[in-house]
Design an enzyme around this catalytic site. Sequence first.
Site, short mmCIF file in Angstrom:
data_model
loop_
_atom_site.label_atom_id
_atom_site.label_comp_id
_atom_site.label_asym_id
_atom_site.label_seq_id
_atom_site.Cartn_x
_atom_site.Cartn_y
_atom_site.Cartn_z
NE ARG A 155 -2.49 1.08 3.56
CZ ARG A 155 -3.22 0.91 4.67
NH1 ARG A 155 -4.52 0.65 4.56
NH2 ARG A 155 -2.67 0.99 5.85
CE LYS A 179 -2.44 4.47 7.04
NZ LYS A 179 -3.51 5.19 7.71
CD GLU A 222 -11.79 6.00 5.12
OE1 GLU A 222 -11.30 4.88 5.33
OE2 GLU A 222 -11.14 6.94 4.63
N1 PMP Z 1 -9.40 4.59 7.16
C1 PMP Z 1 -8.52 5.55 7.50
C2 PMP Z 1 -8.81 6.95 7.12
C3 PMP Z 1 -7.35 5.21 8.18
O1 PMP Z 1 -6.47 6.16 8.51
C4 PMP Z 1 -7.11 3.87 8.54
C5 PMP Z 1 -5.86 3.48 9.26
N2 PMP Z 1 -5.81 4.01 10.56
C6 PMP Z 1 -8.07 2.91 8.20
C7 PMP Z 1 -9.19 3.31 7.49
C8 PMP Z 1 -7.88 1.47 8.55
O2 PMP Z 1 -6.86 0.92 7.73
P1 PMP Z 1 -5.92 -0.24 8.24
O3 PMP Z 1 -6.78 -1.40 8.55
O4 PMP Z 1 -5.00 -0.48 7.08
O5 PMP Z 1 -5.20 0.25 9.45
#
Ligand code: PMP
Length: 288
Positions: free
Chosen positions: A50, A149, A182
């Site tokens: 990622r 990210k 989300e």
């Molecule tokens: N959405 C956002 C905006 C995030 O910053 C994160 C990570 N903290 C997630 C979803 C969850 O992603 P992951 O399972 O890869 O930590």
Amino acid sequence: MKVFIDGKYYDERQAKISVFDHGLLYGDGIFEGIRAYNGRVFKLKEHLDRLFWSAKALLLKIPMSHAALTAAVVETCRRNDVRDGYIRLLVTRGVGTLGLNPNRCKKPSIIIIAGTIQLYPRSFYEKGMEIVTVPTARNLHSALNPAIKSLNYLNNILAKIEANIAGVEEAIMLNAEGYVAECTGDNLFILKAGQLLTPPLSAGALYGITRGTVIELAREAGIPVSEANLTRYDVFNADECFLTGTGAEIVPVVKVDGRVIGSGRPGTVTRRLEENYHALTQVSGEPI
Ligand code: PMP
């Protein structure tokens, strides 16, 4: 604590970057939050994949290979005696001029911090958490794609501020069309009539590593999973709801905007997935 910066390890107090780094001046950079469990770095390959995809979208050339980054993350954990902890990996655009042109930044910087994480209170896992929907919409994918990210988290921070004002710790962010995207730092799932549903990436969700793991675990357990556009109405009328994230793991949600979800207690499917997730974290990952 020893912090990795561009191939060297520095004491916490000496671990510094330039004020001319565009990571600071413009939020121009990317990051990953990664967990270590039981002496292994969980889902490291997926996190690094990622990271490289985020870098590609920003035309940011990471000055280390996937293999070298794997080794550096593991070594940073070793030097800090981290067996169960949290790793923050950042790549900044690097030192440049005061203008925003990234071409003036000669070399991106890589930072790796291995420490601990502050989790949600235990009661959230035992009793479920309450969340709200906030007015700040998730970034448009045609403007700043939430799949990247990036070090620019102001969209999420504005939503977090609104969550805090409402007296809760996490919040649903809708996209510009009004569908659930989300939460500020977690992905969202609902269970409806035995089916697990989560917003697609096109709705403005991050390709969450925990989200991916939960989808796999659900399918292995014979629970059908689909990506679907969800409205608040769908969430209110869900049988179960939970959030996923590297830090949060799987956290049950029992109230959204004042509406009680399902029985008002963490659901049985949520519990089963939590158990399977925890079991997986104990046995898989890159050995430290
Ligand atoms: N959405 C956002 C905006 C995030 O910053 C994160 C990570 N903290 C997630 C979803 C969850 O992603 P992951 O399972 O890869 O930590």
